[in-house]
Design an enzyme around this catalytic site. Sequence first.
Site, PDB file in Angstrom:
ATOM      1  NE  ARG A  63      45.529  31.262  29.493  1.00 31.94           N
ATOM      2  CZ  ARG A  63      45.002  31.956  28.789  1.00 31.94           C
ATOM      3  NH1 ARG A  63      43.512  31.818  28.392  1.00 31.94           N
ATOM      4  NH2 ARG A  63      45.842  32.893  28.571  1.00 31.94           N
ATOM      5  CG  ASN A  93      39.219  32.761  27.436  1.00 31.47           C
ATOM      6  OD1 ASN A  93      39.256  32.638  28.673  1.00 31.47           O
ATOM      7  ND2 ASN A  93      40.088  33.623  26.937  1.00 31.47           N
ATOM      8  CG  HIS A 178      37.526  41.698  25.437  1.00 31.30           C
ATOM      9  ND1 HIS A 178      38.718  40.865  25.680  1.00 31.30           N
ATOM     10  CD2 HIS A 178      37.748  42.543  24.377  1.00 31.30           C
ATOM     11  CE1 HIS A 178      39.579  41.504  24.829  1.00 31.30           C
ATOM     12  NE2 HIS A 178      39.228  42.137  23.806  1.00 31.30           N
ATOM     13  CG  ASP A 289      43.134  40.306  30.736  1.00 31.34           C
ATOM     14  OD1 ASP A 289      42.632  39.186  30.945  1.00 31.34           O
ATOM     15  OD2 ASP A 289      43.307  40.743  29.574  1.00 31.34           O
TER      16      ASP A 289
HETATM   17  C1  NCD Z   1      43.153  36.574  26.939  1.00 32.19           C
HETATM   18  C2  NCD Z   1      43.527  35.415  26.972  1.00 32.19           C
HETATM   19  O1  NCD Z   1      44.606  34.952  26.643  1.00 32.19           O
HETATM   20  O2  NCD Z   1      42.760  34.371  27.563  1.00 32.19           O
HETATM   21  N1  NCD Z   1      44.077  37.425  26.241  1.00 32.19           N
HETATM   22  C3  NCD Z   1      44.356  38.786  26.417  1.00 32.19           C
HETATM   23  O3  NCD Z   1      44.981  39.366  25.504  1.00 32.19           O
HETATM   24  N2  NCD Z   1      43.676  39.617  27.199  1.00 32.19           N
HETATM   25  C4  NCD Z   1      41.891  36.847  26.490  1.00 32.19           C
HETATM   26  C5  NCD Z   1      41.156  38.271  26.960  1.00 32.19           C
HETATM   27  O4  NCD Z   1      40.902  38.458  27.961  1.00 32.19           O
HETATM   28  O5  NCD Z   1      40.774  39.027  26.064  1.00 32.19           O
END
Ligand code: NCD
Length: 431
Positions: A63, A93, A178, A289
Amino acid sequence: MLEKGQEIVVLRDVLIPGGRVADITISNGQVMHTGAAGKGDLEISCREKFVLPAGTDLHVHMRDGPQKAKETWESGTKSAIAGGVTVVVDQPNTIPPLTTSDLIRDRVMLAESQAYTRFAINGGVTSDADLIGMWRAGIFAFGETFAGPSSYGEAVSSSVLRYTMEQVAGWDGLMTIHAEQVTEGPDRTLADHDHLRSVSGEVRAIQDVLTMNTHGCNLHFCHLSSADAIRAIPGGGASREVTPHHLFLSYELFDPEDAQGKVNPPLRSEKVRRELFSCWDQIDIIGSDHAPHTRAEKGKEFEHAPSGIPGVETMIPLLMGRVLEKKVSIADVIAKTSFRPSEILGITKAGFSPGDRADFAIYPDTLTRISADNLHSAAGWSPYEGMTAVFPEKTILGGTVVFDSGEFFKPDLSEDYSGIRLWIQGRGYSL
Ligand code: NCD
């Protein structure tokens, strides 16, 4: 006098998986010798401890930028080393998404100014992404590529997927996928979420990507949530990542509308979770993740709450808990959290042999209960609250102690850590 970094560090009485007890002598960021050691400048007793080559987590969302309340590079990498992880691969992202070489360079500078771990950066896949520019700017992989929408990531079209796989295959690069197919409908509970983003949709998405990959692009499938998804990927065909939350959590553990359990792919039923665990031997790597969102965001009405679970700090501690309970072997934990991900990333493995990277984490042989109050992610909550785990006492990066009993020591970038910067450049990097 010895230069910094050339100090001799000795880990005394390390129990090496397989049964041998040996001292490990470290200098210049590397293991120099495994066997009886002379006196070190720093000596660490490892008697009755578990010493693990530190983790490489190929899937974290650090982030930062406008999303500092969820995580910053500082808080996220502190969270990583407090969980025995010394290498993280950041996902693109972000806001804005990482899709150009300039954004990649800015991301590296931001990370380098704050990171407590080594790190690599992935590049985003969108219809207008500068693929070759990002490859030359030193990204590790393309992705995670959203073959299904998720938090801050639109699903890419088949034509963009096909085109990107063809390009990346030409550079012998890697795409991380993904894989989900999403059905429209009311999304008000964890069971709804599981239903709309079903196991069968996950399997179809995997099959579609494999069918479209006519140029033989190297693929890595992220966060596989079911045994069916694991079986849909031929052994050796692509690497298979599974998260701790899909291994340890099912949606039945939460209140139906509790968005702390909302994640993509969704938490499954207890039955599907158990079947996934039974595929342990076919899982190539465990990746967290780590997808931090604030407690307030997760407290929103289910439909409007973001998906994602923080987990970089609890990933290896949860697995070590299962080692203590003799449910999984320590050798498997090392293979799936350290050796294999480092191999995929293309870096020298952390390990016990001369020449190995001297990144270690030292664990006690006692279980503790997870409490978000003791974790370091800015997210400030954990879906594993109250579950048992084993947290490292010390984490070592390139022979230097960077975490010790709750205290952090920032890696000094003027030193040479095993001949690499904290930033791990991808193979396409050119000055
Ligand atoms: C991830 C995110 O919040 O960036 N969220 C998730 O549910 N895994 C995005 C992702 O990895 O799909």
